[in-house]
Structures are given as structure tokens and as C-alpha cells.
Motif scaffolding. Structure first.
Motif, PDB file in Angstrom:
ATOM      1  N   UNK A   1     -26.280  28.114 -10.393  1.00 39.17           N
ATOM      2  CA  UNK A   1     -25.142  27.068 -10.848  1.00 39.17           C
ATOM      3  C   UNK A   1     -25.374  25.699 -10.506  1.00 39.17           C
ATOM      4  N   UNK A   2     -25.952  25.573  -9.877  1.00 37.10           N
ATOM      5  CA  UNK A   2     -25.835  24.200  -9.578  1.00 37.10           C
ATOM      6  C   UNK A   2     -27.066  23.562 -10.702  1.00 37.10           C
ATOM      7  N   UNK A   3     -28.018  24.551 -11.397  1.00 38.99           N
ATOM      8  CA  UNK A   3     -28.749  23.622 -12.178  1.00 38.99           C
ATOM      9  C   UNK A   3     -27.571  23.232 -13.401  1.00 38.99           C
ATOM     10  N   UNK A   4     -26.570  24.948 -13.043  1.00 39.12           N
ATOM     11  CA  UNK A   4     -26.243  24.476 -14.730  1.00 39.12           C
ATOM     12  C   UNK A   4     -24.541  22.951 -14.398  1.00 39.12           C
ATOM     13  N   UNK A   5     -24.198  23.040 -13.815  1.00 40.90           N
ATOM     14  CA  UNK A   5     -23.278  22.203 -13.168  1.00 40.90           C
ATOM     15  C   UNK A   5     -24.069  20.550 -13.770  1.00 40.90           C
ATOM     16  N   UNK A   6     -25.784  20.538 -13.421  1.00 43.22           N
ATOM     17  CA  UNK A   6     -26.482  19.160 -12.675  1.00 43.22           C
ATOM     18  C   UNK A   6     -26.811  19.158 -14.449  1.00 43.22           C
ATOM     19  N   UNK A   7     -27.076  20.277 -15.571  1.00 45.86           N
ATOM     20  CA  UNK A   7     -27.611  20.333 -16.884  1.00 45.86           C
ATOM     21  C   UNK A   7     -28.982  20.162 -16.876  1.00 45.86           C
ATOM     22  N   UNK A   8     -29.345  20.840 -15.225  1.00 45.42           N
ATOM     23  CA  UNK A   8     -30.917  21.457 -15.078  1.00 45.42           C
ATOM     24  C   UNK A   8     -30.921  22.613 -16.298  1.00 45.42           C
ATOM     25  N   UNK A   9     -32.389  22.385 -16.248  1.00 44.30           N
ATOM     26  CA  UNK A   9     -33.457  23.155 -17.248  1.00 44.30           C
ATOM     27  C   UNK A   9     -34.261  24.139 -16.946  1.00 44.30           C
ATOM     28  N   UNK A  10     -34.662  25.206 -16.601  1.00 45.73           N
ATOM     29  CA  UNK A  10     -35.489  26.053 -15.508  1.00 45.73           C
ATOM     30  C   UNK A  10     -36.576  25.058 -15.803  1.00 45.73           C
ATOM     31  N   UNK A  11     -37.986  24.924 -15.803  1.00 43.87           N
ATOM     32  CA  UNK A  11     -39.420  24.632 -16.256  1.00 43.87           C
ATOM     33  C   UNK A  11     -39.252  23.161 -17.092  1.00 43.87           C
ATOM     34  N   UNK A  12     -38.452  22.246 -16.948  1.00 38.72           N
ATOM     35  CA  UNK A  12     -38.212  20.832 -17.174  1.00 38.72           C
ATOM     36  C   UNK A  12     -38.155  20.536 -16.264  1.00 38.72           C
ATOM     37  N   UNK A  13     -38.642  18.844 -15.883  1.00 42.51           N
ATOM     38  CA  UNK A  13     -38.639  18.261 -15.144  1.00 42.51           C
ATOM     39  C   UNK A  13     -37.218  17.469 -14.057  1.00 42.51           C
ATOM     40  N   UNK A  14     -37.175  17.413 -12.752  1.00 38.36           N
ATOM     41  CA  UNK A  14     -36.575  16.783 -12.220  1.00 38.36           C
ATOM     42  C   UNK A  14     -37.034  16.341 -11.650  1.00 38.36           C
ATOM     43  N   UNK A  15     -35.653  14.936 -11.069  1.00 33.65           N
ATOM     44  CA  UNK A  15     -36.361  14.106  -9.813  1.00 33.65           C
ATOM     45  C   UNK A  15     -35.793  14.338  -8.583  1.00 33.65           C
ATOM     46  N   UNK A  16     -36.498  14.475  -7.563  1.00 38.13           N
ATOM     47  CA  UNK A  16     -35.608  14.825  -6.767  1.00 38.13           C
ATOM     48  C   UNK A  16     -35.843  13.825  -5.319  1.00 38.13           C
ATOM     49  N   UNK A  17     -34.750  13.655  -4.631  1.00 40.53           N
ATOM     50  CA  UNK A  17     -35.198  11.958  -3.903  1.00 40.53           C
ATOM     51  C   UNK A  17     -34.661  13.027  -2.387  1.00 40.53           C
ATOM     52  N   UNK A  18     -34.551  11.678  -1.412  1.00 41.93           N
ATOM     53  CA  UNK A  18     -33.994  11.810  -0.173  1.00 41.93           C
ATOM     54  C   UNK A  18     -34.605  10.151  -0.077  1.00 41.93           C
ATOM     55  N   UNK A  19     -33.598   9.821   1.725  1.00 43.86           N
ATOM     56  CA  UNK A  19     -33.600   8.977   1.989  1.00 43.86           C
ATOM     57  C   UNK A  19     -35.100   7.710   1.944  1.00 43.86           C
ATOM     58  N   UNK A  20     -35.888   9.132   1.768  1.00 35.80           N
ATOM     59  CA  UNK A  20     -37.514   8.766   2.149  1.00 35.80           C
ATOM     60  C   UNK A  20     -37.991   8.686   0.694  1.00 35.80           C
ATOM     61  N   UNK A  21     -37.486   8.891  -0.522  1.00 38.55           N
ATOM     62  CA  UNK A  21     -38.632   9.078  -1.764  1.00 38.55           C
ATOM     63  C   UNK A  21     -38.414   9.174  -2.498  1.00 38.55           C
ATOM     64  N   UNK A  22     -37.965   9.818  -3.756  1.00 34.62           N
ATOM     65  CA  UNK A  22     -38.537  10.637  -4.770  1.00 34.62           C
ATOM     66  C   UNK A  22     -40.023  10.883  -5.018  1.00 34.62           C
ATOM     67  N   UNK A  23     -39.514  12.822  -5.809  1.00 32.42           N
ATOM     68  CA  UNK A  23     -40.487  13.120  -6.816  1.00 32.42           C
ATOM     69  C   UNK A  23     -40.569  13.462  -7.536  1.00 32.42           C
ATOM     70  N   UNK A  24     -41.451  13.971  -8.901  1.00 34.57           N
ATOM     71  CA  UNK A  24     -40.984  14.663  -9.814  1.00 34.57           C
ATOM     72  C   UNK A  24     -41.277  16.113  -9.883  1.00 34.57           C
ATOM     73  N   UNK A  25     -41.214  16.711 -10.108  1.00 36.00           N
ATOM     74  CA  UNK A  25     -41.209  18.367  -9.908  1.00 36.00           C
ATOM     75  C   UNK A  25     -40.950  19.388 -11.157  1.00 36.00           C
ATOM     76  N   UNK A  26     -40.887  20.176 -11.659  1.00 39.11           N
ATOM     77  CA  UNK A  26     -40.697  21.546 -13.187  1.00 39.11           C
ATOM     78  C   UNK A  26     -39.704  22.351 -11.963  1.00 39.11           C
ATOM     79  N   UNK A  27     -37.985  21.898 -12.714  1.00 38.53           N
ATOM     80  CA  UNK A  27     -37.142  22.912 -11.884  1.00 38.53           C
ATOM     81  C   UNK A  27     -38.024  24.253 -12.418  1.00 38.53           C
ATOM     82  N   UNK A  28     -37.478  25.680 -11.416  1.00 42.82           N
ATOM     83  CA  UNK A  28     -37.259  26.898 -11.034  1.00 42.82           C
ATOM     84  C   UNK A  28     -35.836  27.121 -10.568  1.00 42.82           C
ATOM     85  N   UNK A  29     -34.961  27.655 -11.690  1.00 43.72           N
ATOM     86  CA  UNK A  29     -34.598  28.097 -11.908  1.00 43.72           C
ATOM     87  C   UNK A  29     -34.150  29.271 -11.451  1.00 43.72           C
TER      88      UNK A  29
END
Lengths: 330, 678
Positions: B603-631
Motif C-alpha cells: 500500500x505504501x509502495x503504491x502510494x509513493x510510486x515505489x516498485x519492487x527491486x527498484x532503488x529507493x532512498x531511506x532517510x532519517x534524521x541521521x542520514x540516508x542510504x540507498x537500497x532496493x525496495x522489497x515490496x
């Protein structure tokens, strides 16, 4: 036909170590039985099948394929220094060996396997030396020598010229098998129940007839933790992964047992996997041996040795699954 | 070919297998031990592949010393002389506690004992700790307070004797596979299973109830269960009366946790609370199994105490098939704690603040003036380095750059140190920052013992030589001690170290090598005649009466908000282990999971237009990292899950360095995050 005690056989195997790399069933530190050298522990012919697949002597978990040195000189893994003599194959194990000999020689010949297999001597073990004294089926061939335990000694039955020449060197005074002994043992072997084989046959028929629905495989797969033990313990599983490592300036190609229960086994470079669900992989494991191979080879490639059932931590080895299939879908 | 019986180097289950060594002395395979009491001829995928990293070309094989900014090869003499000189200089200038030592749950009991002895007897500091701080320090503190002993109360074999199993915060089939499969088999045999975990883990497929509570609401949930149990008269009153104290206080605290209030906090239904309470309390033998999902919170100790409260309330302690069973995540994290690689205790949990205990160790070790102050933890040591009060750090077999929360903070801290030594088997992000790197032997190249999660002390045996000039950890530490002028760490073998351990450590008093040759023994095992202790607290708790220690619900330190609307939780996957140093160098394991990934609900992936196995950025107040989405619906909407195995997508760039006030464990399981496609 000679009959030999365990001690006489131990002496015999020890005497062959100069000309063969001898693997025999031995009992290790904590009682585990393996195919090893006589120096590793006492000879343990009794106790049934060896837990590890005996075909690993010819197709080990890890092997070198070739080395390319700093001058780009290519060196293929060569023949073993001494031929291998391996003792401890059950009748089912010999069926497995016969199959993987065929598998590794047809179409593409696997030289690394045959570097070890060619010139080897294979000795079967059967008779009253199974687990808890159970009778183990007599193979009646498919090996060079078969040791058939009569409860006191091992009847030494040679099936090949090589086996006959070697067994002549076995020192076992006053040990001629009495008349009728082999007939009695053969009758005992022939009378062994075939329930497990029958179950596998029936399950094979049901799978091939399309009687096993997808949700059954989902149910089974939910219990699979992808430990890969079923593949790694199976004497007819022949899959391996090939990879390269640069070591001390040399590029070494090596291979390691692989497992069709792993996602990476079939995954494409894109990340897509046609067998991307555990259900598909579990289905494949059973279907391959009981249906696909029947089409390809004309026979099932599960020889009902039971090792996958022994090592599976969630009781979904071949016999367990086939039993469920027969109970639910017959 | 040669086979050597040893203990698996991965999780704390304690499986044993044979390492197969070829004629050239190289590891070429693994064969399970048919007769081992836990593994029974079976192994998980990591066990089967445990030989495959040892020969990897990346192994550290020669000491390295930093010169002109670069790590260059050096002799052992040069490296150890430098370490001795620099540590002494730092201590002379800034005091004994300006130096800290990180011991290792990957190394043997003997090596942990040597490390803590080195820190205390030679460097006169209690600044010694290890990664248990990051996983089960809450357990050690929580169970010590309630039961008097901070370890798994029961044995692995008890799983099959339970009538009801509550699994909370443990993805058991992935992290302790052969324990997880026993849970599956127990369910097949008729046991009830409650999985309280918001991820849809494999065990959820077998559960009678899968309760997907909100991360971090553990105390509320457990209090809610206890509320129902008391209200409905399901408590074991006889047990409470004869075996425990503090019940009235518990009753008072849980009174407010009605099913409705609990459900509101946990975002579940009141019926789930009531049903789970009845199922657990209604069982003849009910067992709690937990792991990091309970411990890695700023309220980790409260979580553990609440588990203990529930077990005591229902009389499920001190008998087979019951108990509070924290599953230890590393091969020897139990042993590293047992042997005193902790800043507050010597081996056997003997307190450094106790004058009598210090006097005993001073006599045994032939030293004077052992320090009586509690030292720095792994987490507070990093903070102390960041604020400049800690000047030198000696790290054995740990990788804080990858394992500790808030990687930028860790980097800043390590860079501020005057001197950093790292002793390891492979190069890591932490060795890159070191002034001296020492090559160590791996598990397959040494003798000793590991202690499994069920407190079973088992042998580790050398199957092959270490590569190059690498040495066993205890030998390196002993050599350093000699350079510091102390001969009390000179041993001929690990056996001799264990003999000393048995003399000064009551719970290990009967753990001589000849007794644990084939099957290990479970502590406490105070003498040679003692058979070991499969179940703790039979008839009497280690502290006498069990102490109910009720806790109020406290929200996690950083909750989602508009800017960071997701809850990020971190952990391990099945195929990799911790910071990936070994499993990412094991061919099949590396092939299975090759890239950092983040689980996100469809549901979140659909809302944010994130696709399985595609790269995403995950971020918090400390920093951000790149990872592949696993929907995947393995996570609930609004939640993300990442593993911390991948240097190139390090989850601990993101995590929050908020600590439990007692155990100082970081809150790896909850922080606020956002995710976007790239």
C-alpha cells in the motif's frame, strides 16, 4: 566365497592403502559415522547407510575446477594421485551412483567427477548390518565387491574382475561360506518390505497425472526454511555453483554444491526469478526426481535412500511428502 | 581428508558439525554431527557453508601499522611494541579509564576471559564490553533483576515439551533456524503458538494467533495480557505465593492495562489481548521465546522484566517446557557475558564493585588495585570517544562502524581517538580507521569453547592453520600483556585458560575439557561431579524469590511524524550474519542476498510510486542510504525493515543512538524514517 570378520576386513583395507585412496565407514569422535580413512576412527561397517551421501567421495562439496596463474597459464584439475576405493554403498546408494555416472557422462562429460570416478573400486555393504540390526537389501551387482553381513561375518561377493582380483588378496582363513548361506540371505533380501518404494511410485504417478494441487505445495513450502540439507544429503543431486576467486595472484575457479531450494539458484541477472517463490522450489525438488526425470531418463531419480528425510528439520523430506501426497490425493 | 568436530560460528543455537580438511590443510566442507544433542545431524544453510569464508583471499594475514596515513605491513614485534607504548602513553597522560577494550562474541570463552583479564589486571580499567550490549544487555539486566540470572531459563529441547509457545520479537526460523523448526514441529504435535510480531515471519504461518502490534508497544501488550489473566483468575496463585515477591505492585500497575487501553496503544483489538491471555495462561506448560524485538528498545529492560512477570504470574518457570527464553544471536555471546567481558562483572557475573570479589581476583591473578568502578559500555565508550574523554580503543573481532547505531556518530568518535587497534579476520569499515590492524585466526583455526544460548559450554577445535601470520586472539593478547610487564596471561593452551576459569568462576567450576569433550554441559555447573543445569530456577530462583518488576508503558524515543512518517526497524536476514564479514564472503550465502534492501508494504509502495527491486532512498534524521525496495506484506503499512549486513547500504547510518537507561542498549527497532524512489 569368503567370509570375513570386521577385523580381517580392516586389515585388508589397510593393506590396500598404498595403492588406493581408501574410504571406509568409520566412527568419529562423537559416534558420527562417515566415509573416511582408517586413521580417523574404528571401522564401522554396521549401522546402516552412512548419513552423508557416499557419492561425495567422487563429487565433494567443494572442488577446484582450474587455476590460471600470473602468466595466464591454465591448469585444469587433473586425475587423482591414487585411485579411490570406497566401501559402504548400500543397494540404494549404488542405484544413485549408477545414475550420476550416467548424468555426469551424457552430453557434457564432467571431467572433474571422472578424474575421481575412473579407476575407482566401489564396495557395497548389505545384509544384517543395518541400523539396529535391520537387514539391508543385497545389491547383487553395480559394484566391484559386495560385503553381505550374515550376522557374524561378511560374505565377500565379487562382481567384477577387479573385485575378484582384490578379494583374492583378502586373508580370511577357514572362512568359506557354508552351502545355502547366500540363498538364505538372498531370500531374506527379496522378502524385505517395499512400502517406501511403493509410496514413492504412487506419489510419482499422482504428480505425473496432475493430481497434486498447487496449494499442497504451498503448505509444504511453508515449512521449508531453505536449509538446503535435502539437496546436500541427496546422492543423486548433482547441482553445483561455479565461482572464481583470486588467490595469491592466481585465479582459481572452484565449484561448490548448490541447492535448488535457494532463490539464487534460478535468479536472473535482472533480479527476476522464474522460481521466485518457495512453493515453486519445493515443488521442483519433488517434481524433478519423480516426474521430470521419468520423462528424461525413463526412471525416477529418487532411489529411496531416506537421507533427505533424516536431515530435514521440518519433516518434509521425500518420503514424508510422498506419504502425504498418497494419503491426500489417491 | 581429516574431520574435526567443532561448534558453528554463527547463531547461538550451538549446532556442532565436522569441518572437513583436505590433504593440503584447507577447509573443503562440512559434515553434520549425527549425534549432537541440538543439531541431531541437521544444519541450516549458514552451517552448511561455514567453511567457505575461511580461505577467502581477503583474509588479514599480516599486522598493519598506519604510517603517513596509510596502513602498511609490519612485523608482530613492531605492531605489538607500538600498541604497548601508545596505550601506556595514553594512560599516563589521561588516566587508566581513557582506554577501553571491546571483546568479541565471535571469539572463544577463553579469549574473552583473557581480554577481560588484560583490561583489568594489566590496564587496570573496567572499560571492557562487547556486542552483547547491542543485543541482550537488556536480558542480562532484566532477568538478573527478576530471577537472579540473566540467561535462557530452559533448554532448547524444552520447545517440544511446551503446550503453548509465545514467540515475540524473534524471527526464529531465520535467526535460530534449528530452534525455529522445533517450534514448527511442536505446533504440528499439538502445541499452541502465539506470534507477537508485526512482521509476517514464517512462524506466523503456523500460529494460532499472529498479533501484529505496533513496534515498541511490548510493555503495554504484556501488561494487557497480565491484566486479563489476573481479572479472569487465571494466575497461578500457589506459585505467586510460594515463589515470588512484589505481586501487589504488579497488580496495581497492570490494573490500568485493560484490553481496550492495551489495544489502543498497540493498535490491535481487545479480543486479541483477551484471547492471547487465555491461551497462554490456560496452557499446562507455556514458554516465552524472545530475541531482539524485545531487547533493542529504550525500554528493553522493561520489556524483559515484563516477559519475566508474565512467566511468574502463570507459574511457568522452573520446569520443563516453560520459562523465559532469550535466544542469543551469536555463537558465543552468552559465553562472552559469562566470562566477564562486561564493564560491571568478572567471569561468572561476580561484581567489580564487590570488595570481596576484587580481593579474590587480585589473589588469583597476582595483582593489586583492581578497579572498583563500573566501566564504559560499548555504546557509552563510543559517546566518550566522541566527547574526547576516551582516548584509545582496542577492538577485538567487532565492527562498530557497521554494528553500532548512527554510523556518522561512530565515525566521528573513532576518528577522534588518539589510538585505535582492531584485531580481526577480515578488513572492515572499522579496520580502515585503525592505527594498528592485527590479523586473527577464525573459529576453524583455534581451540577453545563457545557457550550456546541454552548455556551449553561446547568445544571448538582447530581444523586448519590460520593464514599467513594470523594468530589466535588469546595468543596476541597474552603477547601484549607480556610487553606490558605482566606474565599472568602466559598460557600454554586454551585448556590451561579454562582450568583457570574453572577455579575462579563458580558457574563454570565443572567445565573441564575432559568433561565437555563430546557433549557440552549447561551452567551452572559448579564442580566436577555436577551434571550441569538444563532448567534454571527449579524450586527456587537464583535470587531466592522471583521479583515481580512491573513497568509502565513508555513510547519509543523517536516516533514517526510528518517529516519522517515511517517506523524503521532493523535486523538480520537468514542468509547473512551481522556485518556480513563472513557470510558475504561465502559464495552461496552472498549470492542469496547481494544488495541492501528495504521491506515496504504494497500500500505504501503504491502510494509513493515505489516498485519492487527498484532503488529507493531511506532517510532519517541521521542520514540516508540507498537500497532496493522489497515490496511485501511481511511488514505492516507505515513500517520499513532493513538489515544491517551491507556496508554499501548501511542501515546503521539511519538508526537512533537512544539508549535504554539501564542496559544502554540502542533502540534499533524503532526510529522515524522516510522513503522515496530515486
Amino acid at each position: 566365497m569368503k567370509r570375513a570378520t570386521t577385523e580381517q576386513l580392516r586389515t585388508f583395507f589397510a593393506s590396500l592403502q598404498t595403492e588406493f585412496d581408501v574410504y571406509v565407514p568409520v566412527k568419529l569422535h562423537d559416534g558420527t559415522r562417515v566415509l573416511g580413512s582408517l586413521s580417523e576412527g574404528p571401522l564401522a561397517l554396521e549401522g546402516g547407510k552412512i548419513p552423508q551421501k557416499p557419492t561425495s567421495v567422487f563429487f565433494p562439496q567443494f572442488d577446484k575446477v582450474f587455476v590460471v596463474d600470473e602468466q595466464s597459464k591454465f591448469q585444469m584439475a587433473g586425475p587423482v594421485a591414487k585411485p579411490i576405493m570406497v566401501v559402504g554403498f548400500t543397494a540404494q546408494d549404488l542405484d544413485c551412483l549408477e545414475f550420476i555416472d550416467k548424468f555426469f557422462s551424457e552430453n557434457y562429460r564432467d571431467d572433474i567427477y571422472f578424474n575421481k570416478r575412473d579407476g575407482s573400486v566401489v564396495v557395497g555393504v548389505s545384509g544384517r548390518c543395518g541400523k539396529d540390526g535391520e537387514f539391508m537389501k543385497i545389491a547383487g551387482g553395480k559394484c566391484d565387491i559386495e560385503l553381505i553381513y550374515d550376522g557374524e561375518r561378511f560374505v565377500v561377493q565379487a562382481y567384477t574382475d577387479k573385485g575378484r582380483q582384490l578379494s583374492e588378496r583378502l586373508v580370511a582363513p577357514d572362512s568359506e561360506a557354508p552351502a545355502g548361506l547366500m540363498d538364505a540371505l538372498s531370500r531374506e533380501s527379496d522378502a524385505l518390505p517395499t512400502d517406501d518404494e511403493d509410496t514413492i511410485d504412487k506419489a510419482s504417478d499422482l504428480i505425473r497425472a496432475g493430481k497434486v494441487p498447487e496449494d499442497f505445495w504451498d503448505d509444504i513450502a511453508s515449512r521449508c526454511i531453505a536449509c538446503t540439507s535435502c539437496n546436500l544429503a541427496c546422492p543423486t543431486c548433482t547441482c553445483f555453483e561455479v565461482y572464481d576467486r583470486k588467490q595469491n595472484g592466481k585465479m582459481v575457479r572452484q565449484r561448490i554444491w548448490d541447492s535448488c531450494q535457494l532463490d539464487g539458484f534460478m535468479r536472473e541477472a535482472s533480479g527476476h526469478n522464474p522460481s521466485g517463490r518457495q512453493m515453486q522450489r519445493t515443488h521442483r525438488r519433488i517434481h524433478h526426481k519423480l516426474a521430470a526425470d521419468v520423462e528424461r531418463w525413463g526412471h525416477k531419480t529418487c532411489m529411496v535412500c531416506g537421507r533427505c528425510d533424516d536431515v530435514c528439520p521440518t519433516e518434509i523430506g521425500m518420503k514424508s511428502v510422498c506419504k502425504m501426497i498418497v494419503e491426500r490425493f489417491s | 581428508m581429516r574431520r574435526t568436530l567443532t561448534t558453528c560460528p554463527y547463531c547461538g543455537t550451538g549446532c556442532q558439525f565436522y569441518l572437513v580438511t583436505n590433504g593440503e590443510g584447507k577447509l573443503v566442507g562440512v559434515e553434520p554431527s549425527s549425534n549432537h544433542v541440538v543439531s541431531k545431524g541437521q544444519l541450516c544453510v549458514k552451517g552448511w557453508n561455514a567453511f567457505n569464508f575461511a580461505n577467502h583471499p581477503d583474509r588479514l594475514t599480516v599486522p598493519l601499522v598506519r604510517k603517513n596515513g596509510n596502513l602498511v605491513e609490519a612485523s608482530w614485534d613492531e605492531a605489538l611494541d607500538l600498541i604497548a607504548t601508545r596505550l601506556k602513553e595514553v594512560q599516563d597522560a589521561h588516566g587508566n579509564d581513557s582506554v577501553a577494550f571491546f571483546s568479541s562474541a565471535k571469539t572463544t570463552n577463553e579469549e574473552n576471559y583473557v581480554m577481560m583479564k588484560l583490561a583489568r589486571a594489566v590496564f587496570k580499567t573496567n572499560n571492557v564490553d562487547h556486542c552483547a550490549r547491542l543485543c541482550h544487555s537488556s536480558t542480562v539486566a532484566g532477568l538478573a533483576a527478576t530471577f537472579g540470572s540473566g540467561a535462557m531459563t530452559n533448554s532448547i529441547s524444552c520447545v517440544e515439551k511446551a503446550d503453548c509457545i509465545l514467540v515475540t520479537g524473534s524471527n526464529t526460523t531465520e535467526q535460530h533456524p534449528l530452534i525455529g523448526t522445533r517450534i514448527i514441529n511442536a505446533v504440528k504435535g499439538g502445541a499452541k503458538l502465539i506470534v507477537a510480531d508485526n512482521r509476517k515471519i514464517r512462524l506466523a504461518n503456523f500460529a494460532d494467533m499472529h498479533i501484529r502490534w505496533e513496534n515498541g508497544t511490548d510493555v503495554a501488550f504484556l501488561n494487557g495480557l497480565m491484566h486479563v489473566i489476573i481479572k479472569e483468575g487465571l494466575a497461578d496463585e500457589e506459585f505467586i505465593r510460594t515463589r515470588t515477591e512484589g505481586f501487589d505492585k504488579l497488580k496495581e500497575v497492570v490494573e490500568e492495562f485493560t484490553p481496550e487501553r492495551t489495544a489502543e496503544i498497540c493498535k490491535i483489538t481487545p479480543v486479541e489481548v483477551e484471547k492471547a491471555a487465555r491461551m497462554f495462561a490456560g496452557a499446562e506448560r507455556a514458554m516465552i521465546i524472545y530475541s531482539m524485538g524485545i531487547t533493542q528498545h529504550t525500554h528493553g529492560v522493561d520489556n524483559v522484566k515484563s516477559c519475566a512477570n508474565l512467566a511468574m504470574l502463570t507459574g511457568n518457570v522452573g520446569k520443563e517446557g516453560t520459562g523465559v527464553n532469550p535466544l542469543r544471536g551469536q555463537n558465543n555471546v552468552q559465553g562472552a557475558c559469562d566470562l566477564g567481558a562486561l564493564p560491571n562483572v568478572y567471569s561468572g557475573y561476580q561484581k567489580v564493585t564487590d570488595d570481596g570479589v576484587r580481593a579474590k581476583f587480585e589473589k588469583a591473578w597476582g595483582v593489586q588495585d583492581l578497579p572498583g568502578n563500573v566501566g564504559l559500555t560499548v555504546t557509552t565508550a563510543i559517546n566518550a570517544a566522541a566527547d574526547g574523554t576516551l582516548k584509545a580503543l582496542y577492538v577485538m573481532g567487532e565492527n562498530p562502524m557497521m554494528s553500532d547505531p548512527d554510523q556518522h556518530h561512530v565515525r566521528d568518535a573513532l576518528e577522534k581517538l588518539d589510538f585505535l587497534v582492531v584485531q580481526d579476520i577480515f578488513p572492515t569499515p572499522t579496520t580502515k580507521l585503525a592505527d594498528v590492524v592485527l590479523p586473527a585466526a577464525c573459529f576453524a583455526e583455534k581451540d577453545g569453547t563457545f557457550t550456546s544460548t541454552e548455556r551449553r559450554v561446547q568445544r571448538v577445535r582447530k581444523a586448519c592453520d590460520p593464514p599467513g601470520q594470523a594468530r589466535q586472539d588469546w595468543e596476541i593478547l597474552a603477547d601484549l600483556a607480556r610487553r606490558m610487564g605482566y606474565d599472568g596471561l602466559t598460557y600454554s593452551s586454551p585448556k590451561e585458560i579454562m582450568d583457570e576459569i574453572t577455579r575462579v568462576t563458580p558457574i563454570y567450576g565443572g567445565m573441564q575439557y575432559d568433561r565437555i569433550d563430546q557433549v557440552g554441559l549447561q551452567w551452572p555447573c559448579p564442580n566436577r561431579d555436577h551434571p550441569g543445569t538444563p532448567v534454571l530456577h527449579v524450586g527456587k530462583f537464583a535470587r531466592g524469590l522471583g521479583l515481580f518488576s512491573p513497568a509502565e508503558y513508555r513510547p519509543s524515543a523517536e516516533l514517526p511524524d510528518d517529516e519522517y512518517p515511517f517506523v524503521l526497524s532493523t535486523g538480520r536476514c537468514y542468509f547473512h550474519f551481522h556485518t556480513g564479514t563472513m557470510t558475504r564472503r561465502s559464495r552461496l550465502l552472498d549470492r542469496e542476498e547481494r544488495f541492501p534492501y528495504v521491506e515496504v508494504h504494497p500500500d505504501d509502495a503504491k502510494r509513493l510510486n515505489i516498485h519492487d527491486r527498484f532503488p529507493v532512498m531511506v532517510s532519517t534524521r541521521r542520514g540516508e542510504v540507498k537500497a532496493l525496495a522489497r515490496v511485501s506484506d511481511i511488514v505492516i503499512p507505515g513500517h520499513l525493515f532493513m538489515t544491517f549486513h551491507f556496508e554499501e547500504g548501511a542501515a546503521n547510518v539511519l538508526t537512533n543512538n537512544a539508549l535504554d537507561p539501564v542496559a544502554k542498549i540502542p533502540e534499533y527497532k524503532v526510529c522515524a524514517a522516510q522513503i522515496r524512489g530515486v
